[in-house]
Write a protein that holds these residues in place. Sequence first.
Motif, PDB file in Angstrom:
ATOM      1  N   PRO A  54       0.741  -1.181  -0.065  1.00  0.00           N
ATOM      2  CA  PRO A  54       0.145  -0.187   0.123  1.00  0.00           C
ATOM      3  C   PRO A  54       0.849   1.097  -0.123  1.00  0.00           C
ATOM      4  O   PRO A  54       0.258   2.179  -0.716  1.00  0.00           O
ATOM      5  N   GLU A  55       1.743   1.393   0.670  1.00  0.00           N
ATOM      6  CA  GLU A  55       2.685   2.761   0.892  1.00  0.00           C
ATOM      7  C   GLU A  55       3.467   2.952  -0.338  1.00  0.00           C
ATOM      8  O   GLU A  55       3.348   4.094  -0.927  1.00  0.00           O
ATOM      9  N   ALA A  56       3.788   1.985  -1.231  1.00  0.00           N
ATOM     10  CA  ALA A  56       4.482   2.185  -2.276  1.00  0.00           C
ATOM     11  C   ALA A  56       3.394   2.199  -3.628  1.00  0.00           C
ATOM     12  O   ALA A  56       3.647   3.261  -4.528  1.00  0.00           O
ATOM     13  N   LEU A  57       2.393   1.777  -3.371  1.00  0.00           N
ATOM     14  CA  LEU A  57       1.112   1.856  -4.333  1.00  0.00           C
ATOM     15  C   LEU A  57       0.451   3.300  -4.332  1.00  0.00           C
ATOM     16  O   LEU A  57       0.335   3.871  -5.293  1.00  0.00           O
ATOM     17  N   ALA A  58       0.773   3.738  -2.845  1.00  0.00           N
ATOM     18  CA  ALA A  58       0.174   5.351  -2.927  1.00  0.00           C
ATOM     19  C   ALA A  58       1.029   6.108  -3.878  1.00  0.00           C
ATOM     20  O   ALA A  58       0.689   7.326  -4.233  1.00  0.00           O
ATOM     21  N   THR A  59       2.331   5.994  -3.490  1.00  0.00           N
ATOM     22  CA  THR A  59       3.376   6.825  -4.226  1.00  0.00           C
ATOM     23  C   THR A  59       3.143   6.640  -5.623  1.00  0.00           C
ATOM     24  O   THR A  59       3.237   7.650  -6.427  1.00  0.00           O
ATOM     25  N   ILE A  60       3.081   5.458  -6.212  1.00  0.00           N
ATOM     26  CA  ILE A  60       2.905   5.276  -7.888  1.00  0.00           C
ATOM     27  C   ILE A  60       1.583   6.105  -8.018  1.00  0.00           C
ATOM     28  O   ILE A  60       1.757   6.857  -9.061  1.00  0.00           O
ATOM     29  N   LEU A  61       0.322   5.757  -7.470  1.00  0.00           N
ATOM     30  CA  LEU A  61      -0.660   6.457  -7.812  1.00  0.00           C
ATOM     31  C   LEU A  61      -0.679   7.999  -7.770  1.00  0.00           C
ATOM     32  O   LEU A  61      -1.072   8.480  -8.744  1.00  0.00           O
ATOM     33  N   SER A  62      -0.185   8.540  -6.848  1.00  0.00           N
ATOM     34  CA  SER A  62      -0.030   9.909  -6.825  1.00  0.00           C
ATOM     35  C   SER A  62       0.970  10.247  -7.749  1.00  0.00           C
ATOM     36  O   SER A  62       0.726  11.435  -8.462  1.00  0.00           O
ATOM     37  N   ALA A  63       1.925   9.662  -8.208  1.00  0.00           N
ATOM     38  CA  ALA A  63       2.813  10.234  -9.588  1.00  0.00           C
ATOM     39  C   ALA A  63       2.029  10.192 -10.674  1.00  0.00           C
ATOM     40  O   ALA A  63       2.118  11.097 -11.396  1.00  0.00           O
ATOM     41  N   HIS A  64       1.251   9.385 -10.737  1.00  0.00           N
ATOM     42  CA  HIS A  64       0.286   9.164 -12.202  1.00  0.00           C
ATOM     43  C   HIS A  64      -0.602  10.400 -12.240  1.00  0.00           C
ATOM     44  O   HIS A  64      -0.606  11.228 -13.137  1.00  0.00           O
ATOM     45  N   LEU A  65      -1.190  10.838 -10.924  1.00  0.00           N
ATOM     46  CA  LEU A  65      -2.038  12.016 -10.682  1.00  0.00           C
ATOM     47  C   LEU A  65      -1.241  13.290 -11.037  1.00  0.00           C
ATOM     48  O   LEU A  65      -1.839  14.109 -11.496  1.00  0.00           O
ATOM     49  N   ASP A  66       0.006  13.376 -10.723  1.00  0.00           N
ATOM     50  CA  ASP A  66       0.766  14.656 -10.830  1.00  0.00           C
ATOM     51  C   ASP A  66       1.063  14.740 -12.308  1.00  0.00           C
ATOM     52  O   ASP A  66       1.481  16.052 -12.783  1.00  0.00           O
ATOM     53  N   ASP A  67       0.806  14.036 -12.959  1.00  0.00           N
ATOM     54  CA  ASP A  67       0.893  13.984 -14.747  1.00  0.00           C
ATOM     55  C   ASP A  67      -0.538  14.860 -14.988  1.00  0.00           C
ATOM     56  O   ASP A  67      -1.497  13.896 -14.679  1.00  0.00           O
ATOM     57  N   ARG A  68      -0.394  15.933 -15.428  1.00  0.00           N
ATOM     58  CA  ARG A  68      -1.480  16.496 -16.006  1.00  0.00           C
ATOM     59  C   ARG A  68      -2.427  16.025 -17.003  1.00  0.00           C
ATOM     60  O   ARG A  68      -3.716  16.104 -17.239  1.00  0.00           O
ATOM     61  N   SER A  69      -2.114  14.914 -17.670  1.00  0.00           N
ATOM     62  CA  SER A  69      -2.626  14.188 -18.641  1.00  0.00           C
ATOM     63  C   SER A  69      -3.794  13.017 -17.783  1.00  0.00           C
ATOM     64  O   SER A  69      -4.397  12.532 -18.748  1.00  0.00           O
TER      65      SER A  69
END
Length: 198
Positions: A54-69
Amino acid sequence: MLEPKDEAAPDFRPALVICAWDVDEAGWDPVEDLSGESWHPIGARTLAVAAGEPEALATILSAHLDDRSCRGLLLVGRTRRSDAFRLQIRAENRSLDGGRLDVVGPGMARATAPVADIVRALNEAGLAADASSDSEEDAGSYLLYRVLSGLPDGPDTPAIGLLRAPEHETDAMVQRAVKAAAQAMAHHLPPLPRSRAN
């Protein structure tokens, strides 16, 4: 004579991340046939993110959402509290061990997905569904809070939702529900300006 399709052609559809967080969950498979192509709702493209810690997954998901696309995230998991599909509309500030996750963060974060439209789409797909403020003590609630609390406020906030399937629901019904929910979310995702598209 037709020219071969340009594989490098830009895709101007907004991205919708779909993530079934439980490593034992087989209900959502983004590849629906032998073509090897992922399923996409009309007006958006899906990005499947595999389950993980979960902790690593949260980081991955947040990184995707940082992408404006990337304009949305649909978390997918199970509920032990309902015999219907459920949209969880909030998550509490709780760590995986039950303590407070963020001492300065808000006590609760609200989902930004179009909940009423998703519930309606699930019902129209023949699935019993409702929305609930009840937060379940699992990785799904943790991920929902982590992702929501990390988003900037404003009108450009991505659509974030958490869909829970009944514990013993079949994989086929989970797939139907995910597609209905993703399509409802896609209706609300604005097209990308060409300068932001991948």
